[in-house]
Design a protein around this motif. Structure first.
Motif, PDB file in Angstrom:
ATOM      1  N   ARG A   1       0.855  -1.201   0.000  1.00 53.30           N
ATOM      2  CA  ARG A   1       0.000   0.000   0.000  1.00 53.30           C
ATOM      3  C   ARG A   1       0.883   1.241   0.000  1.00 53.30           C
ATOM      4  O   ARG A   1       1.058   1.913   1.017  1.00 53.30           O
ATOM      5  CB  ARG A   1      -0.922  -0.006   1.229  1.00 53.30           C
ATOM      6  N   PRO A   2       1.496   1.574  -1.143  1.00 52.47           N
ATOM      7  CA  PRO A   2       2.406   2.736  -1.190  1.00 52.47           C
ATOM      8  C   PRO A   2       1.695   4.052  -0.900  1.00 52.47           C
ATOM      9  O   PRO A   2       2.358   5.065  -0.642  1.00 52.47           O
ATOM     10  CB  PRO A   2       2.956   2.696  -2.619  1.00 52.47           C
ATOM     11  N   ASP A   3       0.346   4.051  -0.925  1.00 50.05           N
ATOM     12  CA  ASP A   3      -0.391   5.278  -0.654  1.00 50.05           C
ATOM     13  C   ASP A   3      -0.461   5.608   0.837  1.00 50.05           C
ATOM     14  O   ASP A   3      -0.826   6.744   1.213  1.00 50.05           O
ATOM     15  CB  ASP A   3      -1.819   5.147  -1.210  1.00 50.05           C
ATOM     16  N   LEU A   4      -0.087   4.647   1.692  1.00 55.48           N
ATOM     17  CA  LEU A   4      -0.226   4.857   3.132  1.00 55.48           C
ATOM     18  C   LEU A   4       1.027   5.433   3.779  1.00 55.48           C
ATOM     19  O   LEU A   4       0.941   6.077   4.834  1.00 55.48           O
ATOM     20  CB  LEU A   4      -0.587   3.524   3.824  1.00 55.48           C
ATOM     21  N   ILE A   5       2.206   5.182   3.197  1.00 55.94           N
ATOM     22  CA  ILE A   5       3.475   5.619   3.796  1.00 55.94           C
ATOM     23  C   ILE A   5       4.369   6.195   2.700  1.00 55.94           C
ATOM     24  O   ILE A   5       4.493   5.601   1.621  1.00 55.94           O
ATOM     25  CB  ILE A   5       4.194   4.444   4.501  1.00 55.94           C
ATOM     26  N   ASP A   6       5.012   7.343   2.994  1.00 59.39           N
ATOM     27  CA  ASP A   6       6.032   7.902   2.091  1.00 59.39           C
ATOM     28  C   ASP A   6       7.386   7.378   2.570  1.00 59.39           C
ATOM     29  O   ASP A   6       8.022   7.968   3.457  1.00 59.39           O
ATOM     30  CB  ASP A   6       5.991   9.427   2.120  1.00 59.39           C
ATOM     31  N   TYR A   7       7.827   6.253   2.004  1.00 64.05           N
ATOM     32  CA  TYR A   7       9.027   5.583   2.508  1.00 64.05           C
ATOM     33  C   TYR A   7      10.281   6.455   2.340  1.00 64.05           C
ATOM     34  O   TYR A   7      11.219   6.361   3.135  1.00 64.05           O
ATOM     35  CB  TYR A   7       9.216   4.254   1.771  1.00 64.05           C
ATOM     36  N   SER A   8      10.304   7.301   1.315  1.00 65.95           N
ATOM     37  CA  SER A   8      11.507   8.111   1.054  1.00 65.95           C
ATOM     38  C   SER A   8      11.805   9.088   2.187  1.00 65.95           C
ATOM     39  O   SER A   8      12.930   9.574   2.320  1.00 65.95           O
ATOM     40  CB  SER A   8      11.331   8.867  -0.261  1.00 65.95           C
ATOM     41  N   LYS A   9      10.789   9.396   3.037  1.00 67.29           N
ATOM     42  CA  LYS A   9      11.006  10.360   4.112  1.00 67.29           C
ATOM     43  C   LYS A   9      11.423   9.707   5.426  1.00 67.29           C
ATOM     44  O   LYS A   9      11.661  10.403   6.422  1.00 67.29           O
ATOM     45  CB  LYS A   9       9.729  11.184   4.324  1.00 67.29           C
ATOM     46  N   LEU A  10      11.470   8.366   5.472  1.00 66.75           N
ATOM     47  CA  LEU A  10      11.847   7.673   6.701  1.00 66.75           C
ATOM     48  C   LEU A  10      13.354   7.699   6.902  1.00 66.75           C
ATOM     49  O   LEU A  10      14.114   7.672   5.943  1.00 66.75           O
ATOM     50  CB  LEU A  10      11.354   6.214   6.654  1.00 66.75           C
ATOM     51  N   ARG A  11      13.781   7.724   8.186  1.00 66.55           N
ATOM     52  CA  ARG A  11      15.213   7.761   8.505  1.00 66.55           C
ATOM     53  C   ARG A  11      15.561   6.568   9.387  1.00 66.55           C
ATOM     54  O   ARG A  11      14.808   6.218  10.318  1.00 66.55           O
ATOM     55  CB  ARG A  11      15.593   9.051   9.244  1.00 66.55           C
ATOM     56  N   LYS A  12      16.710   5.995   9.113  1.00 65.33           N
ATOM     57  CA  LYS A  12      17.137   4.832   9.885  1.00 65.33           C
ATOM     58  C   LYS A  12      17.460   5.198  11.336  1.00 65.33           C
ATOM     59  O   LYS A  12      17.346   4.363  12.238  1.00 65.33           O
ATOM     60  CB  LYS A  12      18.369   4.190   9.205  1.00 65.33           C
ATOM     61  N   ASP A  13      17.818   6.463  11.564  1.00 70.34           N
ATOM     62  CA  ASP A  13      18.177   6.888  12.927  1.00 70.34           C
ATOM     63  C   ASP A  13      16.953   7.317  13.748  1.00 70.34           C
ATOM     64  O   ASP A  13      17.086   7.923  14.827  1.00 70.34           O
ATOM     65  CB  ASP A  13      19.200   8.030  12.862  1.00 70.34           C
ATOM     66  N   ASP A  14      15.751   7.046  13.262  1.00 72.95           N
ATOM     67  CA  ASP A  14      14.522   7.372  14.002  1.00 72.95           C
ATOM     68  C   ASP A  14      13.681   6.104  14.155  1.00 72.95           C
ATOM     69  O   ASP A  14      12.582   5.987  13.600  1.00 72.95           O
ATOM     70  CB  ASP A  14      13.735   8.456  13.260  1.00 72.95           C
ATOM     71  N   PRO A  15      14.203   5.064  14.895  1.00 67.15           N
ATOM     72  CA  PRO A  15      13.473   3.795  14.976  1.00 67.15           C
ATOM     73  C   PRO A  15      12.112   3.927  15.660  1.00 67.15           C
ATOM     74  O   PRO A  15      11.136   3.309  15.238  1.00 67.15           O
ATOM     75  CB  PRO A  15      14.426   2.898  15.761  1.00 67.15           C
ATOM     76  N   ILE A  16      12.030   4.728  16.745  1.00 65.61           N
ATOM     77  CA  ILE A  16      10.747   4.857  17.453  1.00 65.61           C
ATOM     78  C   ILE A  16       9.705   5.511  16.539  1.00 65.61           C
ATOM     79  O   ILE A  16       8.554   5.068  16.461  1.00 65.61           O
ATOM     80  CB  ILE A  16      10.931   5.663  18.755  1.00 65.61           C
TER      81      ILE A  16
END
Length: 897
Positions: free
Chosen positions: A197-212
């Motif tokens: 469901r690519p419409d639910l999350i913008d994966y490009s904006k996620l950061r590996k240093d923000d696990p929580i």
């Protein structure tokens, strides 16, 4: 279904037996792990949330997992919800034995599903034993949520892990290797959601240093849009060195079930990728064929003008350089092109076989690039090549003859010009007007001797004119200089004749005035002049240049020279007689005391001149002998070269012919499996390649012959050209035969034919291949089909003939026979199958969008489809809608389905 029992120890108090397919990985549930407070906390929360995700369907939930299942009522309800089956009616009492009875009913139901609980009783659950309760719930999760998960026949846990790995493989910073540490940064969960469901999350904006942040995003999106309750705490996962595997696995399994509907689309995508990969490979082979064909035709086009150029060089050295260039072309430049031509035919046959096996239309090269076009161009090249070589050799012979004639012309002209030097001035003198009677008579006799000498030189002038004419006829490059010199000699000769006649007339007019003549001087002059001319001719012949091409020709020159030597004794007598006259003059002068002036008034020749020239003739005779013997040795060496070449050619030529005949039968006669046939043919090919050293040795002998200007050989009918053409045909034929077996292997493997079936087909084909040439005529083919159980009418047989002989050649090859025998039963992909797969990806729409293609197919395959599909123009279709129906038909060469 028979369960394979595996024992899993939860603690020291009970053991659970479950199917091997999903229980073999649970050996790590032991006392020490359960004593970990962090893991126990995660399991409590996860298992509670998982139970509530099902209990809410019945309008209830639990708060404390070890307390709320103690009476057995919610436990029985949970099992009914997740199994869809009814359990026995629960006991309504609140006494301990009522609770134990209800829990036992739940445990009995679990055992009825293939899970045998050993050493565990309802009492532990009723008493609120946390470890027992968590172990029981994990068993239920394994049985009803994870057991049926299987990817490529792996176990449940491995299957779920493989599913996660495949879905998250394209995402950066995600590497799923387990069900604990791999999920701590939250990116794997976000990738699973974005993948479906690519419409639910913008994966490009996620950061590996923000696990929580990543984990909470996944939990919130899953709960809000996917109906997956929040079973974990982000802080617990991040702050735990190794999160609880079972908690993570339980939560992830909810995603698997939520996205299970997407698996059908993935299967369809895999089928499409397979079909597109075949099509891309075929297109690559087509492009390679077009490129190789273009390069070969371009090379032929560039080479033809060079071979068609018949502009002769003016010198022998330049023409011999042309011959050397041509030999380099035959030895160095052409052989790689022969291999390219053979490889081109093999690639074409392999491509057609692959297209036929994948139900694709046959490949039609660009105009002018068919195999037949290349064969015709090659044939034209070889014809021009043969003509060019013949022209080269003819021109070299012509220039050799011209050089010989030109040198001979110069030699004779020089001798004649030396002789005529001063003759015109001498004939123009009027010395007789003031001469004495004796001097007049001397002048008259001298003139008669000159006329005799002049007549003797007439033959040489005629020879000079004849040589000049031949040089003109042979198109000598310096013919203008030759003609000018010849014309000067002829004009001078005519003038000498005129002057000679005028002087004779003048001397005859005064001859009657003179009475005395010195007879002896006159006799000496008359005899000395012819003898001197004979010696001049002899010296000219002894120094004459010659050119021969055989032992017989040089033997003829030797015979002529021997005949000349046989005349020397008579010539010596003439010399002695002539010198005797001179001696008589001296004797008379001495006897009668006459004082001689020392000059013969009738000739410039002296006895010393005669002796000197005679010594020269005798010196030239052995030199001529030596030259002739050297030429004999050279011709003998040439004859040895001829015989040496012929001895090899007479062996190699029949050997090549024999191998060609053997190869024509080899595909029919070789027994055994196709791999054994291939090995035999490869060995056969290696034997032929090993024979190449004999061809190279023959090429070396041929080059020696040409360097020695040997252009004929009566000892053999095989020229080097015959051997080269035969050798090239032999290499091409064995390569084609190997390629035919390779194509049969491709057909066998693609069509699923066993070796026994192929042997049976081969035996039937060989039986009716009466000519043993690898082909059957239609009547034999019909008999072959009847022998294999076919009931053929005229119409049906005519249909079959259109399949096996589409070009109406009147013959059936073994490859066409194999294709027919396997075509109708072979399992291949079809346009309908590909179309159905696209329909699944498109969610039953009659079009598919660019976004759907890029989501469901690998990038390379997706872009391939997008670049080739036409836009779909139906009503209410989006702007990026594409027509997959027409595309599927085009893949198989069908215009309408």
């Amino acid at each position: 279904m028979t369960a394979v029992e595996t024992h899993i120890t939860y603690s020291n108090s009970y053991t659970i037996t479950q199917e091997e397919a999903y229980m073999t990985q649970e050996d790590d549930w032991d006392r020490d792990l359960l004593l970990d407070p962090a893991w126990e906390k995660q399991q409590r929360k996860t298992f509670t949330a998982w139970c509530n995700s099902h209990l809410r369907k019945a309008g209830t939930q639990i708060e404390n997992i070890e307390e709320d299942f103690r009476n057995g009522l919610k436990l029985m309800l949970l099992l009914e919800v997740i199994s869809g089956e009814r359990l026995p009616k629960p006991d309504k009492g609140k006494m301990r034995f009522h609770k134990i009875a209800n829990v036992n009913k739940a445990l009995d139901f679990i055992c009825s599903k293939g899970v045998k609980l050993v050493s565990i009783g309802a009492e532990e659950i009723v008493d609120g034993n946390v470890k027992m309760t968590l172990g029981m719930i994990w068993t239920i999760i394994l049985r009803f949520a994870i057991q049926d998960i299987s990817v490529e026949e792996t176990s449940a846990k491995e299957g779920l892990l493989l599913w996660c790995q495949r879905k998250t493989a394209p995402y950066r910073n995600v590497n799923v290797q387990n069900f604990h540490i791999s999920w701590k940064d939250g990116l794997a969960l976000c990738a699973l959601i974005h993948r479906h469901r690519p419409d639910l999350i913008d994966y490009s904006k996620l950061r590996k240093d923000d696990p929580i942040g990543n984990l909470n995003t996944a939990f919130e999106v899953a709960e809000k849009f996917l109906d997956i309750p929040k079973m974990l705490d982000a802080e617990d996962i991040v702050n735990t060195p190794k999160p609880d595997e079972k908690a993570i696995m339980t939560y992830v399994s909810c995603f698997y079930h939520a996205f299970a509907g997407a698996e059908q689309a993935e299967t369809a995508a895999n089928r499409i990728c397979k079909v597109l990969a075949v099509n891309q490979e075929n297109e690559k082979l087509m492009e390679e064929y077009e490129k190789l064909a273009s390069e070969l035709l371009e090379w032929i086009r560039r080479t033809m003008p060079w071979l068609e150029n018949r502009v002769a060089e003016q010198t022998m050295r330049a023409m011999q350089q042309k011959l050397e260039d041509f030999r380099d072309y035959r030895r160095i430049h052409k052989p790689p092109r022969v291999q390219e031509k053979c490889q081109l035919e093999i690639n074409f046959n392999t491509l057609q076989t692959k297209l036929r096996l994948s139900n694709r239309p046959a490949f039609m090269p660009s105009e002018g690039k068919m195999v037949s076009d290349i064969a015709n161009a090659w044939k034209g090249l070889e014809q021009v090549e043969k003509g060019y070589e013949e022209w080269l050799l003819t021109e070299i012979r012509r220039l050799e003859r011209l050089d010989h004639l030109a040198e001979k012309f110069k030699q004779k002209c020089s001798m004649h010009e030396t002789w005529t030097a001063g003759k015109e001035e001498l004939l123009s003198q009027k010395d007789y007007e003031s001469a004495s009677l004796m001097e007049i008579r001397a002048l008259m006799r001298k003139h008669e001797a000159f006329e005799s000498d002049l007549a003797a030189h007439q033959d040489r002038v005629e020879q000079i004119a004849a040589i000049a004419q031949e040089l003109n006829e042979l198109d000598y490059h310096d013919a203008a200089s030759v003609n000018s010199r010849c014309q000067g000699i002829c004009d001078q000769w005519d003038n000498l004749g005129t002057l000679t006649q005028k002087r004779r007339d003048a001397l005859e007019r005064v001859e009657k005035l003179w009475e005395t003549i010195d007879q002896l001087y006159l006799e000496f002059a008359k005899r000395a002049a012819p003898f001197n001319n004979w010696m001049d001719g002899a010296m000219e012949d002894l120094q004459d240049m010659f050119i021969v091409h055989s032992i017989e020709e040089i033997q003829s020159l030797i015979t002529a020279h021997d005949q000349f030597k046989a005349t020397l004794p008579e010539a010596d007598k003439e010399r002695m007689a002539t010198l005797g006259i001179h001696n008589e003059i001296l004797k008379i002068a001495q006897t009668y005391g006459i004082k001689l002036s020392g000059i013969n008034p009738y000739t410039n020749l002296s006895s010393q001149d005669i002796s000197t020239k005679w010594d020269t003739v005798k010196h030239l005779v052995p030199l001529r002998d030596q030259m002739l013997q050297e030429e004999v040795a050279r011709q003998q060496a040439n004859e040895r070269l001829r015989r040496q070449f012929a001895a090899q050619a007479n062996v190699i030529g029949p050997w090549i012919q024999t191998k060609m005949e053997e190869i024509s039968h080899v595909s029919v006669d070789i027994a055994g499996s196709l791999e054994e046939q291939m090995n035999s043919l490869k060995q056969y090919e290696q034997n032929i390649i090993n024979y190449k050293s004999n061809i190279d040795k023959l090429e070396g002998d041929h080059q020696l012959s040409q360097e020695s200007l040997i252009f004929d050989n009566k000892h053999t009918n095989y020229s080097m050209e015959h051997i080269r053409v035969g050798w090239e045909q032999l290499l091409t034929t064995i390569a084609r035969t190997i390629n035919e077996v390779e194509n049969q292997i491709l057909t066998r493997d693609a069509k699923g034919i066993s070796q026994e079936q192929l042997n049976e087909f081969r035996a039937s084909f060989n039986h009716f291949d009466r000519k043993r040439n690898g082909m059957m005529d239609p009547d034999d083919f019909r008999a072959c089909l009847i022998s294999m159980g076919y009931d053929l009418g005229e119409v049906e047989f005519a249909r079959i003939m259109t399949l096996v002989d589409p070009n109406n050649m009147g013959v059936v090859t073994f490859q066409a026979f194999i294709d027919f025998m396997t075509r109708e039963t072979a399992e291949t992909d079809t346009a309908e199958q590909v179309m159905a797969s696209f329909k699944i990806l498109a969610s039953d729409k009659c079009y598919i969008t660019v976004e759907e293609l890029r989501r469901e197919l690998p990038p390379e395959q997706a872009e391939y489809c997008i670049s080739r599909m036409t836009r779909f123009t139906g009503p209410n279709s989006p702007t990026d809608a594409l027509d997959y129906i027409s595309f599927s038909s085009a893949l198989y060469g069908e215009s309408d389905l």
